[in-house]
Design an enzyme around this catalytic site. Structure first.
Site, mmCIF file in Angstrom:
data_model
loop_
_atom_site.group_PDB
_atom_site.id
_atom_site.type_symbol
_atom_site.label_atom_id
_atom_site.label_comp_id
_atom_site.label_asym_id
_atom_site.label_seq_id
_atom_site.Cartn_x
_atom_site.Cartn_y
_atom_site.Cartn_z
ATOM 1 N N HIS A 53 0.846 -1.189 0.000
ATOM 2 C CA HIS A 53 0.000 0.000 0.000
ATOM 3 C C HIS A 53 0.878 1.234 0.000
ATOM 4 O O HIS A 53 1.940 1.234 0.629
ATOM 5 C CB HIS A 53 -0.918 -0.001 1.237
ATOM 6 C CG HIS A 53 -2.077 0.918 1.083
ATOM 7 N ND1 HIS A 53 -2.002 2.250 1.396
ATOM 8 C CD2 HIS A 53 -3.325 0.706 0.608
ATOM 9 C CE1 HIS A 53 -3.166 2.815 1.126
ATOM 10 N NE2 HIS A 53 -3.980 1.890 0.645
ATOM 11 N N ASP B 128 -7.980 -5.486 0.154
ATOM 12 C CA ASP B 128 -8.492 -6.332 -0.922
ATOM 13 C C ASP B 128 -8.086 -7.787 -0.801
ATOM 14 O O ASP B 128 -8.536 -8.621 -1.575
ATOM 15 C CB ASP B 128 -8.021 -5.790 -2.276
ATOM 16 C CG ASP B 128 -8.738 -4.503 -2.600
ATOM 17 O OD1 ASP B 128 -9.920 -4.400 -2.232
ATOM 18 O OD2 ASP B 128 -8.124 -3.615 -3.187
HETATM 19 N N1 CMC Z 1 4.164 -7.581 -4.814
HETATM 20 C C1 CMC Z 1 5.503 -7.551 -5.003
HETATM 21 N N2 CMC Z 1 6.251 -6.444 -4.864
HETATM 22 C C2 CMC Z 1 5.624 -5.292 -4.540
HETATM 23 C C3 CMC Z 1 4.229 -5.255 -4.332
HETATM 24 C C4 CMC Z 1 3.506 -6.454 -4.471
HETATM 25 N N3 CMC Z 1 2.174 -6.459 -4.291
HETATM 26 N N4 CMC Z 1 3.858 -3.990 -4.017
HETATM 27 C C5 CMC Z 1 4.983 -3.259 -4.033
HETATM 28 N N5 CMC Z 1 6.048 -4.039 -4.338
HETATM 29 C C6 CMC Z 1 7.458 -3.609 -4.402
HETATM 30 C C7 CMC Z 1 7.706 -2.837 -5.683
HETATM 31 O O1 CMC Z 1 8.163 -3.694 -6.718
HETATM 32 C C8 CMC Z 1 8.751 -1.852 -5.257
HETATM 33 O O2 CMC Z 1 9.993 -2.506 -5.222
HETATM 34 P P1 CMC Z 1 11.359 -1.691 -5.569
HETATM 35 O O3 CMC Z 1 11.448 -0.624 -4.530
HETATM 36 O O4 CMC Z 1 12.410 -2.732 -5.467
HETATM 37 O O5 CMC Z 1 11.169 -1.148 -6.954
HETATM 38 C C9 CMC Z 1 8.379 -1.524 -3.803
HETATM 39 O O6 CMC Z 1 7.653 -2.675 -3.343
HETATM 40 C C10 CMC Z 1 7.495 -0.292 -3.657
HETATM 41 O O7 CMC Z 1 6.392 -0.414 -4.554
HETATM 42 P P2 CMC Z 1 5.782 0.810 -5.370
HETATM 43 O O8 CMC Z 1 5.039 0.276 -6.554
HETATM 44 O O9 CMC Z 1 6.831 1.838 -5.607
HETATM 45 O O10 CMC Z 1 4.762 1.368 -4.285
HETATM 46 P P3 CMC Z 1 3.506 2.266 -4.554
HETATM 47 O O11 CMC Z 1 3.219 2.982 -3.304
HETATM 48 O O12 CMC Z 1 3.683 3.098 -5.799
HETATM 49 O O13 CMC Z 1 2.345 1.212 -4.899
HETATM 50 C C11 CMC Z 1 0.569 -0.345 -4.677
HETATM 51 C C12 CMC Z 1 1.385 0.764 -4.005
HETATM 52 C C13 CMC Z 1 -0.646 -0.650 -3.815
HETATM 53 C C14 CMC Z 1 0.080 0.130 -6.052
HETATM 54 C C15 CMC Z 1 1.453 -1.619 -4.822
HETATM 55 O O14 CMC Z 1 1.830 -2.092 -3.553
HETATM 56 C C16 CMC Z 1 0.766 -2.747 -5.614
HETATM 57 O O15 CMC Z 1 0.833 -2.741 -6.858
HETATM 58 N N6 CMC Z 1 0.083 -3.697 -4.917
HETATM 59 C C17 CMC Z 1 -0.692 -4.726 -5.579
HETATM 60 C C18 CMC Z 1 -2.038 -4.167 -6.000
HETATM 61 C C19 CMC Z 1 -2.979 -3.956 -4.837
HETATM 62 O O16 CMC Z 1 -3.152 -4.839 -4.001
HETATM 63 N N7 CMC Z 1 -3.643 -2.773 -4.789
HETATM 64 C C20 CMC Z 1 -4.647 -2.472 -3.793
HETATM 65 C C21 CMC Z 1 -4.260 -1.346 -2.902
HETATM 66 S S1 CMC Z 1 -5.341 -1.239 -1.461
HETATM 67 C C22 CMC Z 1 -6.921 -0.901 -2.087
HETATM 68 C C23 CMC Z 1 -6.995 0.421 -2.738
HETATM 69 O O17 CMC Z 1 -6.696 1.438 -2.113
HETATM 70 O O18 CMC Z 1 -7.395 0.468 -3.895
#
Ligand code: CMC
Length: 392
Positions: A269, A327
């Site tokens: 998140h 989720d």
């Molecule tokens: N699985 C594997 N690696 C992950 C995941 C994951 N679910 N989420 C983040 N990472 C890694 C990502 O690869 C990155 O690694 P590095 O720093 O080595 O490049 C690091 O963690 C930080 O991730 P980010 O994408 O820069 O973080 P963000 O804040 O931009 O993204 C997120 C947050 C929710 C989009 C992301 O965690 C994700 O894609 N999660 C899966 C989708 C999901 O479950 N979304 C629902 C969110 S909660 C409900 C809502 O609010 O809609």
């Protein structure tokens, strides 16, 4: 003049003041108007939470009854809305239908265009909270070719929604109270989450003075993506694909592999760097629902429990502070209730409508409201002269 901060993804930009929702991502704390989400999920109900988010305080008994009566006054949708549904293919994604039908509400309620009139704003807010559940259920009924079910205003919003989804004129099916409670909780837990992507979209769209139905439709569109509300659908599809606990390590390795675009859906998140408090409540609800339905041995639930356990002990997930989010378990519950996967994000949108409406309402009421207008870091060509097409 001309100076601005470059912040892709708005990681560190606060774009508004708000009194509605507070998140402490380090602690894993979520408060609606100061009240902990766990207490609201345990002790309140969705209608009361809607009142709270919209008005700032918990209602008195009388205020609550008036509010519920007002919502019930608006649960029906215009008969002409049927024409919209009939224009869609039966296999359309229900989110595609929902985004259009909600946007089209402004064509029926012209008073919504006058956003400077507080009475018109209030009635639009009520119409949205009341009609979106009816529209959501209609999306499902249309997709399976079943007749639409009218809202029953003697039921709570959660019970009504389940009834509009599943009851049939040919039987006297009524939603089980345990399932109603679980649905009500799902609604409460998804109702608001401060300035997430869809809420920011609603605020940005609304900041131009666009009507609330148009602004909420833009929020629904944004929510659809798998990084946001679409994650519940994506998460269940992932759990199905994993299929068996023996395959979990393979998927954990894929999630860690930077050359593989696969991510563990329902994990991580932007704000929470600790347990998402909503996920904890959701896990409890999942146990209750699966107990009731005798589905505790459901392979999807087993995979979910084991996946959570393995990921929480894995160094990669620990180091990056990736915890289950809201989720992760909501899809397991909805699936057990017999709700098809493509309806999961629609249900999220139904609940979040309360938050979007509250945030829109707060923004529109501000004295110093300004249009939202981010800046950019231009990286294109420098000035150059036009060349005739024959000389290129
Ligand atoms: N699985 C594997 N690696 C992950 C995941 C994951 N679910 N989420 C983040 N990472 C890694 C990502 O690869 C990155 O690694 P590095 O720093 O080595 O490049 C690091 O963690 C930080 O991730 P980010 O994408 O820069 O973080 P963000 O804040 O931009 O993204 C997120 C947050 C929710 C989009 C992301 O965690 C994700 O894609 N999660 C899966 C989708 C999901 O479950 N979304 C629902 C969110 S909660 C409900 C809502 O609010 O809609």
């Amino acid at each position: 003049a001309g100076y601005f901060t470059y912040d892709p993804g708005y990681v560190s930009t606060g774009a508004c003041e708000s009194k509605i929702t507070y998140i402490d991502g380090e602690k894993g704390q979520l408060l609606y108007r100061g009240y902990p989400i766990e207490q609201l999920a345990e002790q309140s109900n969705f209608e009361e939470v809607a009142y709270l988010l919209l008005n700032g305080e918990l209602p008195s008994k009388e205020e609550y009854e008036n509010f519920v009566a007002k919502i019930n006054n608006h649960t029906m949708v215009h008969q002409q809305m049927m024409n919209f549904f009939n224009g869609f293919r039966r296999d359309a994604h229900p989110m595609a239908i929902m985004v259009s039908v909600v946007g089209a509400l402004s064509a029926f309620y012209h008073d919504s265009l006058d956003i400077n009139n507080p009475q018109h704003r209030d009635i639009s807010a009520l119409r949205l909270i009341a009609k979106v559940p009816t529209i959501a259920a209609m999306c499902y009924r249309y997709s399976v070719g079943h007749p639409f079910v009218y809202p029953d205003n003697d039921m709570s919003l959660a019970e009504n929604f389940l009834n509009m989804m599943f009851s049939m004129p040919t039987n006297d099916w009524k939603p089980d109270p345990v399932l109603v409670k679980a649905m009500d909780r799902i609604f409460i837990l998804h109702a608001d989450h401060e300035q997430n992507a869809s809420t920011s979209t609603v605020r940005l769209a609304g900041s131009s003075g666009a009507n609330p139905f148009a602004a909420i439709a833009s929020g629904i569109a944004c929510l659809w993506g798998p990084a946001h509300g679409g994650a519940n659908e994506a998460c269940l599809n992932m759990l199905r694909e994993i299929g068996d606990v023996s395959r979990i390590p393979e998927f954990i390795e894929r999630a860690k592999d930077k050359n593989d675009p696969f991510r563990l859906m329902g994990f991580g998140h932007r704000v929470y760097k600790n347990f998402d408090p909503r996920a904890k409540v959701m896990r409890e609800s999942a146990h209750e629902v699966l107990d009731l339905l005798g589905k505790h041995d459901d392979p999807i639930f087993k995979v979910a429990l084991e996946l959570e356990k393995i990921a929480l002990e894995d160094e990669y997930f620990i180091e990056k502070k990736l915890y289950p989010n809201v989720d992760f378990y909501s899809g397991v519950i909805l699936d057990a209730m017999g709700i098809p996967t493509n309806m999961f994000t629609v249900i999220f949108a139904l609940a979040r409508t309360v938050g979007w409406v509250s945030q829109w309402h707060e923004m529109i009421g501000e004295d110093d409201r300004r249009i939202g207008r981010p800046r950019q870091l231009y990286t294109g060509a420098t000035e150059r002269d036009y060349v005739d097409i024959n000389k290129r």
